[in-house]
Design an enzyme around this catalytic site. Structure first.
Site, PDB file in Angstrom:
ATOM      1  N   GLY B 122      58.317 -76.298 -47.599  1.00 23.18           N
ATOM      2  CA  GLY B 122      57.650 -76.058 -46.313  1.00 23.18           C
ATOM      3  C   GLY B 122      56.244 -76.629 -46.305  1.00 23.18           C
ATOM      4  CE1 TYR B 123      55.230 -78.057 -50.398  1.00 25.56           C
ATOM      5  CE2 TYR B 123      55.780 -80.368 -50.674  1.00 25.56           C
ATOM      6  CZ  TYR B 123      55.640 -79.096 -51.209  1.00 25.56           C
ATOM      7  OH  TYR B 123      55.896 -78.886 -52.529  1.00 25.56           O
ATOM      8  CB  SER B 124      55.723 -81.603 -42.391  1.00 26.36           C
ATOM      9  OG  SER B 124      55.602 -82.696 -43.244  1.00 26.36           O
ATOM     10  CB  SER B 156      64.680 -82.091 -46.401  1.00 30.77           C
ATOM     11  OG  SER B 156      65.818 -82.868 -46.541  1.00 30.77           O
ATOM     12  CD  GLU B 240      55.724 -89.200 -54.302  1.00 32.59           C
ATOM     13  OE1 GLU B 240      56.375 -89.497 -53.308  1.00 32.59           O
ATOM     14  OE2 GLU B 240      54.514 -89.402 -54.437  1.00 32.59           O
TER      15      GLU B 240
END
Lengths: 372, 387, 372, 387
Positions: B122-124, B156, B240
């Site tokens: 839950g970032y954006s 997502s 990443e």
């Protein structure tokens, strides 16, 4: 010299736009085109636009139409394109064009009135494979049968195959290329609608399983030249819808760029958004100019028409393909949602790009006609 | 410069290949849940799930190079993912390993490795996109609980997740917007959470909006200290990858594109004989190889212990552009059949290219839009002033 | 696996850069290359770089060189490219590569020492017309003459034709392709230097008017394969200079964008400047990666080399052509002045694009090698 | 829509053609000063110099449409310019007609029409580019004179000009930067003026820097009122054309490019048979035609009495892009001969394409860079916010 529209044409444009804005805004476009099992158009609106005279725009007055020309048709189709109006109007207007190019007076009298009043829905069935329609690619043979022919084979990528009731079908009549009118309910005709990414535009297959066409259903004008003229008119009509839709996509995206705030200011402030939009605008302006000239030439300066039709289609469909992608991208993440409208233009651009020849095909034609 | 593998690395690669030969037959049905479950179990047994994580939390303790080999070999054989809990392995696990309490580690890490359930992130938030500093979803401390109110977007697989790793604002700092952000681990079935899937233009749904209405989260589910959420997230971002596995997926698409060009006819001849088509495909191939070589250079940097900076933006930009252009081109060369989709008799390859041409935004949105990547490259690498 | 440079290579790079920054900054590049009637290089600097070992970098130690490989050469040439260093160094290093690929031990012993110590200046004379050098395009015939050949004809687009003293010349020896070493002062040799837009790179014509080459001057290895290997090495060397120069152009432009104030802020603040610069950076990064891999493959994995050499040249020269134009444009009006340095890169990009095959040629090769 | 000419327009076109047939033989040496002088005299006698200017100042009183016909026919026949005083006809004349005193009109207009000498324009300054509002070149009134100090740059043909139309700042206005700008007409031989030519990358010089050091200008040489300079300039800017004549020059280049492609061989065959080359040339041709058609649409707007807004930015952007790309492409298809210039035996067409590939900035700079045109289109036409 006057390279602008007449007052009547401006009036036509504003009336079409007013009607579509009121009766078929994008929510309605979605409702019609997403309807489960639907043929992709609204019979009610079809009836209304017939009454408004849109379907008979280029049908001679003696046959129940307004008797207008290619430039007027371009005005109409630019607006239906802008609205992504889902209907077999383009296909029907191209069938009208084919009958006017190739039909005898009797043949026009037989079919044009019903195309003008909307009781018939027309479609040109020009292709047999995924290549652009050229005379050489017509291979369906009409076997002589008394004074007529029997057609056996299939036409593919037929616009509005699911909705149309009357098809213009090229075939080989001996050494010559001829065109027949085939009605949907004729014996041996069957149709298959194909699913596509653009729900507002339908394609499908017309199977002719021993369909007999009498001499009265074989159009009077024959040969490669008339076929090419019909394809040129079809291409110009399609290009008008492309140009209108591309313009719609630019307006939608520019409005979004003004409204959408990110990092404290509207995203339209950034050159990363501004410059692509400016290029989109330039492409639409240029597409319009090429299209209007091509449309004028089709009626008034036929020798120039093929070159300008090809320029218009090549430039506009290539530009629209970029615009479709950019419109989605410039919306950021939301551009990719079903809910936002940007993808409707993207899908339309994918549908329109190959129709009647992609830019490779048309630029090659421009090169050849330009002496290369 | 030595682009061959060391004997040790070769030995590891051979081990991976032997494992794949044995456990992943060419014709294995990678969509069969039974097969995938069994596959995951075997990988887990080999400690290849969480392969780079420390052995003491259950990871494989693999080196960066071994990890790259593992991922490349897996991708080449179209193996199912290394673990079934993608978000957990990519984002949540590394953050918990770095900042979690002992209890949190024991509670969550084994489940992530087992793929017991899904996590989402839950970032954006709406109107902020990737600007995490402007975060507004709020948590107020009440006794031993945080009460969360607000909204997340582009989350997502939220609809299939049991837990969410959530960034919330616990205080305002005018001088540094990144202060006052706290990280919470929240069960998705907590009362007050609503998930609304976002339908994408291809007709499916991968992302969702998540709404928080007086959602109560016990303090012990906080990850890291209060106000440390930014740091916790950055740790995860640093995990990443160099993009090597993505290259394999692009390469597979490229090979399929070549086959498409060979079987698609243009004017009666295979499209693959058209010089323009050949040049376009060769350009794609070259750019994919450039991405692969970039990845190997960045991997070398990591192996040499140099920190990776904004180089990943280069890979992301290249990838986004390639996905968009390849999908579009694959549709284009099909001529009139281009716009047809699955179910149409004339649609090539069951409509896969059309799906690709409508699905690129999933890739593009993932790590920020191309425009954002360009800003990052221009500002952080070339040193141009911020706008 | 290690896809980075060794400490020695990093040291080489920093020493070359330090030397060129000190001895041949862009003012000096201009002075050397703009000199009226000059051959486009400085004999003093040529002597110095010979002493520094640059010319003998890839010459085996027994012949007076450092015996290093293609990757080391790439490091050197990237830096000479970045500095736009005007000299026949690239041409000479390609002549060295040709002698190493095709020369016998005796032939290497005869010519390599003078190429390494700078007393000879080499140049591969691979082309007869403006097309990329391929075996099929070699048509100059060597007429058998005793144990040697007589060459009559011309080679065009010969690098540094005005400065070089030793040419590697392919010709048809019966059914086979052979290579001869032709010295400038041999009877029947004449040379013509051609004016070009890039003053730092010279091309010209080598006329062979009945030049006799003895058996000792015909290189030992023959055939299409060795010719292609030589061209691949030449292409990789050229690409290294391209990549270095492209990097230089990006740095120059980024610095300008930081310094140049317009409408109250540095132009580098605007995305209209930022985004093109970011794309230029990505292109240079990608070019580097492809180049390094190709260079490694030439020495260590020859089977892969042709494909990667073509990828690197195609990508880098196409990118550099765009970068050259963008570098000038992003400078605004001053970019177009003789005084500012941006145009030096633009001109170099125009010179480099067609050399040893443009991107059309190399992408076609990539397609063919990739199974299409 | 009617793209044919009216009988009156046709009659005028025939008149122009007949004039050209008689006075401009195909093989006329357009570079011969004697021929050009005679040519100008004839044009002047027909009142085709300053054709759109009012008859009372010596102009031809021609309509917009006649003007377009005249320019198109002239361009098609590669006629020398309509008058030899380009800047005077384009910028200075219209401004003097609109704002000049009776005395100024009598003094300057006949000379401009006769091409008695050259004018140049002193608008741009260093560090401002096309931002005229930020103008700093200063004029202080002392009695009956202005004393000018400052610098201009990108002043075209300054080294060959007898007069300059000069914008100077006569006062500061914090609220409106465009106020306080005054327009002066200044003899270039006034003491204190120094001209320094700017050498371009093709090796020539068309532009110059002009320095003003205590340059004294009598008040009667002020054009318009003090502080009205901005308005005076805008008048001149509005006299920009629809780009139709530029299209003819692009078309001539295109035809030459086709011939180049036909005589240039690639792999032993004419480049014009290469599908990629054909497509590139067809794209150029299409874009040139688009420019032409855009011009005709804008001309129609003018004919209908609608004011032209920022549409000219569309033409300028298209033209700049075409000049850059066509020059670059013409060099590209020449293969290894591409970088050769005039004097090289293997250079095609005497190196004209190389000159074109290094001269585009003259076109691009003229009306503002492409980036500036895009800003204008985005802001003034699409209504996006200013940066």
């Amino acid at each position: 010299m006057d390279f602008g529209f007449t007052e009547e044409q401006e009036l036509l444009r504003s009336e079409v736009r007013k009607y579509l804005d009121a009766k078929c805004p994008l929510e309605q476009v979605r409702a019609i085109s997403e309807a489960e099992g639907g043929a992709g158009f609204s019979p009610e609106l079809w009836k209304e636009i017939a009454e408004l005279g849109w379907l008979g725009l280029c049908v001679p007055e003696v046959h129940g139409g307004a008797g207008l020309g290619q430039v007027d048709l371009v005005v109409l189709l630019e607006e239906t394109g802008r609205s992504l109006f889902p209907s077999p109007l383009l296909a029907t207007s191209l069938a009208v064009a084919a009958l006017r190019e190739a039909g005898s007076e009797e043949q026009q009298a037989r079919w044009l009135p019903s195309l003008a009043d909307g009781t018939a829905i027309g479609s040109p069935a020009l292709q047999e494979d995924a290549d652009p329609p050229t005379p050489e690619r017509v291979s369906l043979v009409g076997t002589p049968d008394g004074d007529g022919f029997v057609l056996r084979g299939e036409k593919r990528f037929v616009p509005d195959a699911g909705a149309a009731t009357l098809f213009v079908v090229p075939f080989r009549a001996g050494s010559e290329l001829a065109l027949a009118v085939v009605e949907r309910d004729a014996a041996g005709v069957s149709l298959e609608a194909w699913p596509g990414m653009d729900l507002t535009k339908r394609l499908g297959r017309l199977v002719l399983d021993g369909v007999r066409v009498g001499p009265d259903a074989v159009l009077a004008e024959r040969g490669d030249a008339v076929f090419e003229r019909i394809v040129d008119r079809a291409t110009a009509g399609l290009t008008a819808e492309i140009v209108g839709a591309a313009d719609g996509a630019v307006v939608l995206t520019a409005e979004y760029a003004k409204d959408r705030i990110q990092f404290g200011s509207p995203i339209g402030r950034y050159q990363g958004v501004k410059h692509p939009l400016a290029e989109m605008y330039v492409d639409v302006e240029s597409s319009k100019s090429l299209l209007y000239y091509a449309a004028w030439a089709l009626d008034e300066s036929p020798a120039e028409a093929p070159r300008y039709v090809s320029m218009a289609k090549a430039y506009a469909s290539e530009a629209f393909a970029r615009i479709g992608i950019d419109a989605v991208q410039l919306h950021g993440a939301v551009g990719y949602t079903w809910e936002f409208d940007a993808h409707l233009y993207l899908k339309r651009s994918k549908w329109a790009r190959p129709m009647y020849g992609d830019s490779d095909f048309h630029y090659e034609r421009v090169a050849a006609l330009g002496g290369l | 410069m030595d682009l061959t593998l060391t004997p040790e690395e070769e030995a590891f690669r051979d081990e991976v290949r032997a494992f794949l030969d044995e456990n992943l037959p060419q014709d294995a049905n990678r969509a069969d849940p039974g097969f995938v479950a069994e596959w995951q179990r075997k990988l887990r047994a080999k400690r290849w799930v969480g392969f780079s994580w420390p052995a003491e939390v259950g990871g494989g303790g693999g080196s960066i190079m071994q990890q790259a080999i593992l991922k490349e070999e897996m991708a080449r054989r179209k193996a199912p993912p290394l673990g079934s809990c993608f978000m957990g392995l990519t984002w949540v696990g590394p953050a918990i390993i770095a900042y979690g309490s002992e209890e949190q580690k024991q509670r969550f890490i084994p489940d992530i490795l087992d793929g017991a359930y899904q996590w989402c992130t839950g970032y954006s938030e709406p109107d902020h996109g990737s600007d995490l500093g402007a975060l507004q979803c709020k948590a107020v401390r009440e006794g031993d609980e945080y009460v969360v109110n607000g909204q997340k977007i582009w989350t997502s697989i939220a609809m299939w997740s049991k837990w969410i790793i959530l960034l919330v604002r616990t205080s305002q700092h005018a001088d540094d917007k990144h202060q006052g952000i706290t990280c919470l681990l929240v069960p998705m079935d907590t009362p007050g959470i609503t998930v609304r899937p976002i339908k994408n233009m291809a007709g499916g749904a991968m992302f969702a909006e998540v709404f928080f209405d007086d959602v109560r989260v016990p303090v012990e589910l906080r990850l890291g200290a209060e106000g440390e959420g930014w740091k916790v997230t950055i740790t995860a971002l640093a995990h990443e990858r160099s993009g090597i596995a993505e290259v394999e997926s692009l390469t597979r698409n490229l090979e399929a594109l070549k086959r498409l060009a060979q079987k698609t006819t243009r004017g009666g001849r295979p499209a693959s004989e058209d010089p323009g088509v050949r040049a376009r495909i060769a350009r794609f191939e070259t750019r994919i190889q450039a991405m692969r070589m970039n990845g190997l250079r960045y991997l070398t940097k990591q192996l040499r212990g140099e920190p990776l900076g904004s180089e990943t933006s280069v890979s992301k930009l290249l990838r986004a552009q390639l996905e968009v252009e390849m999908g579009d081109f694959a549709v284009e060369i099909q001529g009139a059949a281009g716009p047809l989709v699955e179910g149409a008799e004339a649609a090539a390859d069951g409509g896969r290219w059309q799906k690709m041409a409508l699905s690129w935004p999933e890739v593009v949105i993932g790590g920020g839009t191309p425009n954002i990547q360009k800003n990052i490259i221009a500002e952080r690498i070339l040193g141009l002033p911020k706008d």
